[in-house]
Design an enzyme around this catalytic site. Structure first.
Site, PDB file in Angstrom:
ATOM      1  CB  THR A 161      -4.792  -7.125   5.015  1.00  0.00           C
ATOM      2  OG1 THR A 161      -4.163  -7.254   4.098  1.00  0.00           O
ATOM      3  CG2 THR A 161      -6.018  -8.207   5.563  1.00  0.00           C
ATOM      4  CB  THR A 210      -1.163  -9.543   2.160  1.00  0.00           C
ATOM      5  OG1 THR A 210      -1.206 -10.297   1.020  1.00  0.00           O
ATOM      6  CG2 THR A 210       0.363  -9.493   2.305  1.00  0.00           C
ATOM      7  CG  ASN A 234       3.452  -7.424  -2.713  1.00  0.00           C
ATOM      8  OD1 ASN A 234       3.630  -8.397  -4.280  1.00  0.00           O
ATOM      9  ND2 ASN A 234       2.488  -8.001  -2.725  1.00  0.00           N
ATOM     10  CB  CYS A 291      33.766  -1.642  -7.144  1.00  0.00           C
ATOM     11  SG  CYS A 291      35.774  -1.913  -8.103  1.00  0.00           S
ATOM     12  CE  LYS A 336      35.598   3.405  -7.973  1.00  0.00           C
ATOM     13  NZ  LYS A 336      35.653   3.483  -9.215  1.00  0.00           N
ATOM     14  CE  LYS A 362      34.412  -9.541  -2.730  1.00  0.00           C
ATOM     15  NZ  LYS A 362      33.936  -9.452  -4.203  1.00  0.00           N
ATOM     16  NE  ARG A 414      40.969  -0.033  -2.750  1.00  0.00           N
ATOM     17  CZ  ARG A 414      41.714  -0.201  -3.933  1.00  0.00           C
ATOM     18  NH1 ARG A 414      41.906   1.154  -4.493  1.00  0.00           N
ATOM     19  NH2 ARG A 414      41.278  -1.089  -4.411  1.00  0.00           N
TER      20      ARG A 414
END
Ligand SMILES: NC(=O)c1ccc[n+]([C@@H]2O[C@H](COP(=O)([O-])OP(=O)(O)OC[C@H]3O[C@@H](n4cnc5c(N)ncnc54)[C@H](O)[C@@H]3O)[C@@H](O)[C@H]2O)c1
Length: 438
Positions: free
Chosen positions: A86, A124, A214, A268, A271, A324, A331
């Site tokens: 394919t 695939t 893949n 983090c 930044k 979170k 921030r």
């Protein structure tokens, strides 16, 4: 079983030879006359360690042969296994002509053949190809019904060239999708014999996991190489860095961060990505993947925003504000950004986050929050029930377990968009629930 393996390339030859080793009777079908001749003379048509011996043994035992007559092979078989190529064109469009042709020929053979047969596709293909292209062709050409007169299964092939025989004999995992329970039982019997973990899923998920695997492998190679270029421009030993990175099995080399959800944020990740890519630019080092990570992250915010806008409601309840659950760090919170954007579009927004109290915010965190939304304190409500009142759309922004059952608290007409996946268990039986991309 009598198996017709269609396509005598890398995948077909390895699959057929390993199936013959298990005692199956394998007929390869191939349009290339040289390959047919080679195989029938007991030689492997491709270079792959361990394959010549398997093919020689299979031919000697009378369990392997090759032909160019697809109709005859499929008519005599219990299972047809499609392994044709394919390839993609210059624009990336996948060429499915060989697959279409083979499906039509199999359908034609099924028309004149009594009894049920399993057709397995292992090439695939893009998501939807088996059910949207192969099954209709098989049904049209055979005049029979998939799920009744024959069954179809898709099983992606994960073997690596160079290690194809051991990969096929001892698979790390086998993924199976099938048109119906009879087809699933038959394909499970065929592949289950090789051992390893077997996962049964939908046909489109089985098709897509191959593309995902893949893409993931390609991304890993590229990430390692970009880190190599970065380290070398900094005079740092990249092998030492990457060997250390690999030692963390909790966050670095693990399932962590591999589920679709909302954009990343916090003090983090954005930044430090900027630091790394800026330093690379200073050194004239190109890191196209890492350079575009923040761009992709922004696209995730746009994606969420577009979904919310599509509901057409005016009042939006947002559950979670910090990047979170369990922190008040605002921030670069992508939820704060979402709220800011919703306000900018004229929505009325109410927010719940049990960890965020505006009077208690200090320093850079406070500055960032108030710069983004000066009246943020007015939007925050102490209870989930407070923000749900009058909302048209409820958005779960973070993985607070308290939001898991929020779907049960909705009133008729309210829609729930889950950006985090924390309430994904509510998917079934709740049409008002929608996951960001699940
Ligand atoms: N090569 C790999 O390592 C690998 C691994 C996993 C999955 N895959 C996928 O498996 C599929 C096959 O890959 P491959 O590398 O074996 O391809 P390949 O090109 O090596 O082999 C395909 C074979 O099919 C034959 N063929 C084409 N049309 C035919 C027809 N009408 N009838 C009979 N035979 C026909 C071709 O002549 C060729 O020999 C592809 O979709 C590929 O993406 C490949």
């Amino acid at each position: 079983m009598r198996i017709a393996v269609i396509g005598l390339g890398y995948v077909g030859s390895v699959a057929g030879a390993c199936l013959a080793e298990l005692g199956h009777d394998v007929t390869f079908v191939e349009v290339n006359a040289v390959k047919v001749e080679q195989l029938n003379a007991g030689f492997s048509p491709v270079v792959e360690a361990g394959l010549p011996e398997l093919i020689r043994n299979g031919c000697d035992a009378g369990r392997i042969r090759a032909t160019d007559d697809l109709g005859e092979a499929v008519t005599a078989a219990d299972v047809s296994l499609i392994c044709v190529g394919t390839p993609t064109g210059p624009t990336g469009d996948v060429h499915l002509q060989d697959l279409e042709k083979v499906a039509a020929q199999i359908g034609h053979a099924l028309a004149g053949r009594p009894g049920w047969q399993l057709v397995v596709l292992t090439s695939t293909v893009p998501p939807g190809t088996t059910e949207g292209l192969v099954v209709p062709i098989l049904e049209r050409e055979s005049g029979k019904v998939c799920g009744v007169d024959f069954g179809v299964a898709f099983s992606p092939e994960f073997l690596r060239e160079g290690a194809a025989v051991p990969d096929f004999r001892q698979p790390e995992m086998t993924v199976l999708g099938a048109s119906d329970p009879t087809a699933m039982a038959a394909v499970r019997e065929l592949y289950g014999a090789f051992g390893g973990r077997v996962f049964e899923t939908s046909i489109p998920a089985a098709e897509t996991v191959k593309l995902a695997a893949n893409a993931w492998h390609a991304l890993k190679v590229t990430f390692a190489n970009e880190m190599g270029r970065f380290c070398s421009s900094e005079g740092v030993d990249s092998r030492a860095v990457m060997t250390l990175l690999q030692q963390d099995r909790k966050l670095n080399v693990s399932a962590a961060y591999l589920n679709p959800g909302y954009a990343f944020g916090g003090s983090c990740l954005p930044k430090d990505l900027r630091t790394l890519t800026y330093r690379a630019r200073v050194h004239g080092v190109e890191l196209p993947v890492l350079e575009n990570v923040l761009r992709s992250n922004r696209a995730q915010v746009e994606f969420a925003l577009a979904k919310i806008e599509r509901y057409g409601g005016h009042r939006v309840a947002v559950l979670g504000l910090a990047f979170k659950h369990g922190t008040d760090d605002l921030r670069e919170s992508p939820i704060l950004e979402l709220v800011e954007r919703l306000l900018g579009k004229g929505h009325e927004v109410a927010v719940h986050d049990e960890s965020v109290s505006v009077p208690r915010l200090v320093g850079a965190n406070r500055e960032h929050a108030l710069r983004a939304i000066p009246h943020i304190a007015c939007l925050l409500q102490p209870e989930v029930s407070d923000v749900l009142i009058g909302a048209d759309v409820v958005v779960i922004g973070q993985g607070n377990p308290a939001y898991r059952d929020v779907v049960d608290r909705l009133v008729p007409g309210q829609r729930l968009l889950d950006l985090s996946g924390v309430a994904a268990g509510s998917r079934d039986g709740h049409p008002e629930y929608e996951g960001l991309s699940w």
